[in-house]
Motif scaffolding. Structure first.
Motif: not given
Length: 361
Positions: A297-310
């Motif tokens: 779900x995180x990856x398929x969201x087209x708005x998410x180009x950079x994912x920053x984990x805590x």
């Protein structure tokens, strides 16, 4: 990109194949445990001698010494390995142990430990006993017994296989309880489509602050809500799935009590431990499935180009609060429950699954 594949093969195995695989796994495990015991004795002798630098114990990759009665414990008999377990599998088991030991010396992981009957044990099958070929977009995996003219097919598996995937060079057969799994890694031939981190960094570095805020999402990791995003979205376990997990947790505790009451070494205790292992496996499968859903779900969201984990240090957060005899800990039971919940949230697996899914995207 290196990818992995795993499939349960319990139902595809004949009774003869299951017995042979069990013997092979037992032999490989015997080499592993004998290596652990011998290295432990060598290290203790080196410590008793005052830790001389010139006499530091050095292990080779040879495994033939396990058949020498002077080198092993008097109550150990490895004669059953000869004739039932191919030498190449014993060599592979020793190689895997040696790699773990070298990684331990470099500080990358803990020292190799003994493997018991209830642990997840495996054999590493290389090209000497393996035939992998791709024909008509089908992958054929054959595990052989013997060599040359006397080689016979012990197990054969066929599956759909895309053209861009290379055939595996080796496979693993894992066993837990009475169930068997086949797993392997393979190379995807479309690596040119995956951008390097340096290229991505150069492209994002040219964006303005407003543009970066639109494509970057921060991910906060929690217990009740596994992931909370900076866009006020929450990814967590659905109520029906949480109910099933709670039900399996109760069953697991019930079988833990039953195992503790059974006599050690009895057949009834072995049956109860098998039932307990099934509950652990079911819980693990449910949690891994949820981690896959969240990462997808995180990856398929087209708005998410950079994912920053805590940035959380799970190892430090789940440290036991028992303390020592001189300085006992406080609120040990509560801290133990919190540790169990944190580990059940699959923080590490969500990040791992998200990493390879994002690289493919």
């Amino acid at each position: 990109m290196d990818r992995g594949y795993k499939q349960e093969i319990t139902r595809q195995l004949s009774s003869e194949s299951a017995v042979i695989f069990s013997h092979w796994i037992a032999g490989a495990c015997a080499v592993w445990n004998a290596s652990v015991a011998r290295n432990k004795r060598s290290y203790e002798a080196w410590q008793d001698a005052g830790r001389p630098e010139h006499a530091y114990p050095v292990e080779s990759k040879a495994h033939a010494w396990i058949f020498d009665a002077d080198q092993i414990e008097a109550d150990r008999d490895y004669s059953w390995i000869k004739g039932t377990v191919p030498a190449v599998l014993l060599r592979n088991a020793r190689d895997l142990w040696h790699k773990e030991l070298e990684a331990c010396k470099k500080g990358l992981r803990a020292a190799p430990k003994f493997k018991g009957k209830q642990d997840r044990r495996s054999i590493w099958i290389t090209r000497e006993l393996l035939d992998c070929s791709v024909r008509d977009e089908k992958l054929h995996i054959r595990i052989l017994t013997g060599s040359g003219v006397k080689a016979k097919t012990l197990f054969h598996l066929q599956m759909d296989w895309p053209k861009e995937n290379a055939a595996p060079a080796s496979v693993r057969i894992r066993k837990l309880g009475r169930r068997f799994w086949l797993s392997f890694s393979y190379q995807r031939n479309d690596e040119k489509n995956i951008l390097a981190p340096e290229t991505l960094l150069e492209g994002f570095g040219q964006l303005s602050r407003e543009e970066l805020e639109d494509c970057v999402v921060g991910l906060d990791r929690g217990v009740n809500k596994v992931i909370a995003t900076s866009r006020d979205d929450f990814l967590h376990t659905p109520e029906d799935e949480a109910h099933r997990v709670a039900k399996k947790e109760r069953r697991k505790k019930r079988w833990q009590r039953i195992v503790s009451r059974r006599k050690k070494g009895s057949a009834n205790r072995a049956k109860a431990r098998s039932k307990l292992a099934k509950q652990y496996a079911k819980l693990r499968n449910v949690r891994f499935n949820r981690a896959h859903h969240i990462s997808k779900e995180l990856v398929e969201d087209k708005r998410n180009e950079v994912l920053v984990f805590e940035d959380l240090k799970t190892k430090n957060m789940t440290r036991s609060a028992k303390g020592t005899t001189e300085q006992p800990g406080r609120n040990v039971k509560a801290k133990s429950g919190l540790n169990r919940i944190i580990l059940g949230s699959m923080w590490g697996q969500v990040k791992t699954f998200t990493t390879y899914k994002a690289a493919e995207r």
